[in-house]
Design a protein around this motif. Structure first.
Motif, PDB file in Angstrom:
ATOM      1  N   PRO A 211       0.750  -1.326  -0.095  1.00  0.00           N
ATOM      2  CA  PRO A 211       0.083   0.059   0.090  1.00  0.00           C
ATOM      3  C   PRO A 211       0.950   1.249   0.059  1.00  0.00           C
ATOM      4  CG  PRO A 211      -1.026  -1.476   1.270  1.00  0.00           C
ATOM      5  CD  PRO A 211       0.311  -2.238   0.886  1.00  0.00           C
ATOM      6  N   GLY A 212       2.095   1.231   0.549  1.00  0.00           N
ATOM      7  CA  GLY A 212       2.747   2.410   0.575  1.00  0.00           C
ATOM      8  C   GLY A 212       3.268   2.671  -0.937  1.00  0.00           C
ATOM      9  N   VAL A 213       3.790   1.584  -1.317  1.00  0.00           N
ATOM     10  CA  VAL A 213       4.109   1.865  -2.960  1.00  0.00           C
ATOM     11  C   VAL A 213       3.014   2.535  -3.793  1.00  0.00           C
ATOM     12  CG1 VAL A 213       5.195   0.601  -4.933  1.00  0.00           C
ATOM     13  CG2 VAL A 213       6.090  -0.079  -2.760  1.00  0.00           C
ATOM     14  N   LEU A 214       1.877   1.780  -3.495  1.00  0.00           N
ATOM     15  CA  LEU A 214       0.672   2.247  -4.166  1.00  0.00           C
ATOM     16  C   LEU A 214       0.228   3.850  -3.969  1.00  0.00           C
ATOM     17  CD1 LEU A 214      -1.734   1.604  -5.908  1.00  0.00           C
ATOM     18  CD2 LEU A 214      -3.165   0.928  -4.141  1.00  0.00           C
ATOM     19  N   ALA A 215       0.446   4.108  -2.737  1.00  0.00           N
ATOM     20  CA  ALA A 215       0.242   5.318  -2.289  1.00  0.00           C
ATOM     21  C   ALA A 215       1.165   6.472  -2.865  1.00  0.00           C
ATOM     22  CB  ALA A 215       0.104   5.529  -0.930  1.00  0.00           C
ATOM     23  N   GLU A 216       2.556   5.963  -3.050  1.00  0.00           N
ATOM     24  CA  GLU A 216       3.569   6.825  -3.639  1.00  0.00           C
ATOM     25  C   GLU A 216       3.483   7.025  -5.315  1.00  0.00           C
ATOM     26  OE1 GLU A 216       8.516   6.774  -3.960  1.00  0.00           O
ATOM     27  OE2 GLU A 216       7.434   5.136  -3.415  1.00  0.00           O
ATOM     28  N   ALA A 217       2.968   5.957  -5.821  1.00  0.00           N
ATOM     29  CA  ALA A 217       2.787   6.102  -7.131  1.00  0.00           C
ATOM     30  C   ALA A 217       1.454   6.772  -7.357  1.00  0.00           C
ATOM     31  CB  ALA A 217       2.396   4.753  -7.871  1.00  0.00           C
ATOM     32  N   ALA A 218       0.436   6.735  -6.579  1.00  0.00           N
ATOM     33  CA  ALA A 218      -0.618   7.832  -6.742  1.00  0.00           C
ATOM     34  C   ALA A 218      -0.151   9.296  -6.397  1.00  0.00           C
ATOM     35  CB  ALA A 218      -1.624   7.301  -5.820  1.00  0.00           C
ATOM     36  N   ALA A 219       0.682   9.555  -5.653  1.00  0.00           N
ATOM     37  CA  ALA A 219       1.160  10.838  -5.268  1.00  0.00           C
ATOM     38  C   ALA A 219       1.771  11.440  -6.500  1.00  0.00           C
ATOM     39  CB  ALA A 219       1.907  10.999  -3.839  1.00  0.00           C
ATOM     40  N   GLN A 220       2.703  10.661  -7.103  1.00  0.00           N
ATOM     41  CA  GLN A 220       3.474  11.030  -8.169  1.00  0.00           C
ATOM     42  C   GLN A 220       2.710  11.513  -9.367  1.00  0.00           C
ATOM     43  OE1 GLN A 220       6.029   7.715  -8.790  1.00  0.00           O
ATOM     44  NE2 GLN A 220       7.523   8.183  -7.354  1.00  0.00           N
ATOM     45  N   MET A 221       1.431  10.989  -9.437  1.00  0.00           N
ATOM     46  CA  MET A 221       0.502  11.374 -10.405  1.00  0.00           C
ATOM     47  C   MET A 221      -0.667  12.238 -10.169  1.00  0.00           C
ATOM     48  SD  MET A 221       0.003   7.461 -11.984  1.00  0.00           S
ATOM     49  CE  MET A 221      -0.855   7.758 -13.154  1.00  0.00           C
ATOM     50  N   ASP A 222      -0.287  12.830  -8.838  1.00  0.00           N
ATOM     51  CA  ASP A 222      -1.187  13.614  -8.247  1.00  0.00           C
ATOM     52  C   ASP A 222      -2.977  13.214  -7.991  1.00  0.00           C
ATOM     53  OD1 ASP A 222      -1.843  16.149  -6.841  1.00  0.00           O
ATOM     54  OD2 ASP A 222      -2.543  17.064  -8.653  1.00  0.00           O
ATOM     55  N   ILE A 223      -2.787  11.980  -7.870  1.00  0.00           N
ATOM     56  CA  ILE A 223      -4.125  11.150  -7.709  1.00  0.00           C
ATOM     57  C   ILE A 223      -4.498  10.806  -6.053  1.00  0.00           C
ATOM     58  CG2 ILE A 223      -5.414   8.841  -8.224  1.00  0.00           C
ATOM     59  CD1 ILE A 223      -3.537   8.947 -10.380  1.00  0.00           C
ATOM     60  N   PRO A 224      -5.584  11.117  -5.311  1.00  0.00           N
ATOM     61  CA  PRO A 224      -5.999  10.791  -4.143  1.00  0.00           C
ATOM     62  C   PRO A 224      -6.280   9.128  -4.065  1.00  0.00           C
ATOM     63  CG  PRO A 224      -7.863  11.689  -5.219  1.00  0.00           C
ATOM     64  CD  PRO A 224      -6.789  11.891  -6.094  1.00  0.00           C
ATOM     65  N   ILE A 225      -5.836   8.763  -2.649  1.00  0.00           N
ATOM     66  CA  ILE A 225      -6.077   7.350  -2.673  1.00  0.00           C
ATOM     67  C   ILE A 225      -6.981   7.219  -1.273  1.00  0.00           C
ATOM     68  CG2 ILE A 225      -4.068   7.324  -0.947  1.00  0.00           C
ATOM     69  CD1 ILE A 225      -3.512   4.433  -2.135  1.00  0.00           C
ATOM     70  N   ILE A 226      -7.732   6.260  -1.387  1.00  0.00           N
ATOM     71  CA  ILE A 226      -8.701   5.551  -0.403  1.00  0.00           C
ATOM     72  C   ILE A 226      -8.324   4.255   0.093  1.00  0.00           C
ATOM     73  CG2 ILE A 226     -11.167   5.089   0.344  1.00  0.00           C
ATOM     74  CD1 ILE A 226     -12.090   6.863  -1.987  1.00  0.00           C
ATOM     75  N   HIS A 227      -7.804   4.098   1.187  1.00  0.00           N
ATOM     76  CA  HIS A 227      -7.053   3.003   1.553  1.00  0.00           C
ATOM     77  C   HIS A 227      -7.952   2.404   2.807  1.00  0.00           C
ATOM     78  CE1 HIS A 227      -4.092   0.097   2.946  1.00  0.00           C
ATOM     79  NE2 HIS A 227      -4.087   0.529   4.166  1.00  0.00           N
ATOM     80  N   PHE A 228      -8.235   1.132   2.844  1.00  0.00           N
ATOM     81  CA  PHE A 228      -8.994   0.569   3.909  1.00  0.00           C
ATOM     82  C   PHE A 228      -8.068   0.030   4.951  1.00  0.00           C
ATOM     83  CE2 PHE A 228     -12.467   0.915   0.916  1.00  0.00           C
ATOM     84  CZ  PHE A 228     -13.457   1.136   1.920  1.00  0.00           C
ATOM     85  N   SER A 229      -8.632   0.223   6.347  1.00  0.00           N
ATOM     86  CA  SER A 229      -7.911  -0.583   7.549  1.00  0.00           C
ATOM     87  C   SER A 229      -8.965  -1.086   8.137  1.00  0.00           C
ATOM     88  CB  SER A 229      -7.205   0.642   8.160  1.00  0.00           C
ATOM     89  OG  SER A 229      -6.374   0.205   9.191  1.00  0.00           O
ATOM     90  N   THR A 230      -8.827  -1.114   9.577  1.00  0.00           N
ATOM     91  CA  THR A 230      -9.523  -2.112  10.199  1.00  0.00           C
ATOM     92  C   THR A 230      -9.523  -1.795  11.868  1.00  0.00           C
ATOM     93  OG1 THR A 230      -9.552  -4.497  11.114  1.00  0.00           O
ATOM     94  CG2 THR A 230      -7.430  -3.576  10.590  1.00  0.00           C
ATOM     95  N   ASP A 231     -10.784  -2.106  12.564  1.00  0.00           N
ATOM     96  CA  ASP A 231     -10.840  -2.082  14.033  1.00  0.00           C
ATOM     97  C   ASP A 231      -9.523  -2.804  14.754  1.00  0.00           C
ATOM     98  OD1 ASP A 231     -12.276  -4.401  12.598  1.00  0.00           O
ATOM     99  OD2 ASP A 231     -12.331  -4.985  14.973  1.00  0.00           O
ATOM    100  N   TYR A 232      -8.866  -3.730  13.991  1.00  0.00           N
ATOM    101  CA  TYR A 232      -7.970  -4.618  14.541  1.00  0.00           C
ATOM    102  C   TYR A 232      -6.606  -3.359  14.834  1.00  0.00           C
ATOM    103  CZ  TYR A 232      -9.946  -9.183  14.013  1.00  0.00           C
ATOM    104  OH  TYR A 232     -10.835 -10.336  14.447  1.00  0.00           O
TER     105      TYR A 232
END
Length: 299
Positions: free
Chosen positions: A83-104
């Protein structure tokens, strides 16, 4: 608007494809292995360059909670590094990211529903890797929306609601844990929330649109309470029925520790995005009825 959602077979992915399919303003593209592999950074970057979406939905994850205790490195690669790599790639393209996490990510020991400001304290490998994923996404892309959710079910894949219906067709009584509390959350409701959030992000988002949010069904219950609701709706609609025998967590030991309190406060999401999930009982009823009416039954 083009949404790129990671994973092809997950509950949230399939729900999002279904929900956005009737909205002409959205084009949803689901990608998975081998084209997109969270354990392979090159495939992540290549997929982003090829698809060039308006918003990325990071839904793929390592979700085998007990198995993660024996595979911490693999869980970390998929839940944190990827997910960190995905978020970085999105940032380089100026794209927002919605990332899912958990109650855990929480200890589960608080007597109150957890807010976004509460201190995480994960008690399992799964929880620790998901928390690490939150940090990686936030560090790599300032235009992030991290959505923590819990107790996800749907008409798709494997989940608690489908398991209860299957067991009800096989036995007269089912033992279900009664001392863990949470917000049952329909993946279809999650998909509706994503559409609302993505629409705002693709327009002119303001600073408060970014950060950590909790998205979960409205109202709470125990696992046994959820099971009882499933049985009630099933019986009323001519489906299988079994009695529910409440048991304690100690009577149902698991490799990974489960949070006693998984309840998530969702006020922040309502305030910023003007979206609130339906009451959990209404969504469970809709899912059970749909499963009973499907040609393949509640398998």
């Amino acid at each position: 608007m083009k949404l790129l959602v990671t994973g092809r077979h997950g509950q949230v992915v399939r729900a999002l494809v279904e929900r956005s399919g009737g909205n002409r303003a959205f084009e949803t593209v689901a990608i998975g292995r081998p084209q997109f592999d969270l354990a392979n950074a090159a495939t992540i970057r290549n997929a982003m360059e090829e698809e060039r979406p308006d918003v990325v939905v990071s839904a793929a994850a390592y979700t085998a909670v007990d198995q993660a205790e024996s595979e911490p490195d693999e869980a970390h690669r998929i839940n944190a590094v990827g997910p960190g790599v995905l978020a970085e790639a999105a940032a380089q393209m100026d794209i927002p990211i919605i990332h899912f996490s958990t109650d855990y990510v929480f200890s589960g020991m608080s007597p109150e529903p957890y807010s976004e400001e509460d201190q995480p304290d994960p008690q399992s490998v799964y929880g620790r890797t998901k928390l690490a994923g939150e940090a990686a996404v936030a560090a790599a892309n300032p235009r992030h929306v991290i959505l923590r959710t819990a107790w996800v079910y749907s008409p798709f894949g494997k989940n608690f609601v489908k398991t209860m219906l299957r067991l009800a067709s096989e036995r007269d009584e089912i033992a279900v844990v009664s001392d863990q509390w949470g917000n049952p959350t329909s993946a279809l409701d999650i998909a509706d929330g994503i559409v609302q959030i993505a629409g705002r992000l693709a327009e002119k988002p303001f600073d408060k649109c970014f950060g950590i949010f909790h998205l979960a069904g409205t109202g709470d219950t125990t696992w046994s309470g959820l099971a009882e609701k499933v049985m009630q709706v099933s019986q009323e609609n001519g489906g299988p029925f079994a009695g529910i025998r409440p048991i304690t967590t100690a009577e149902f030991p698991t490799k990974a520790r489960r949070p006693v309190n998984s309840r998530l406060a969702t006020r922040k999401l309502a305030q910023v995005y003007d979206w609130v999930a339906p009451d959990w009982q209404r969504s469970v009823e809709a899912t059970v009825v749909r499963l009973l009416q499907s040609p393949d039954g509640p398998s």
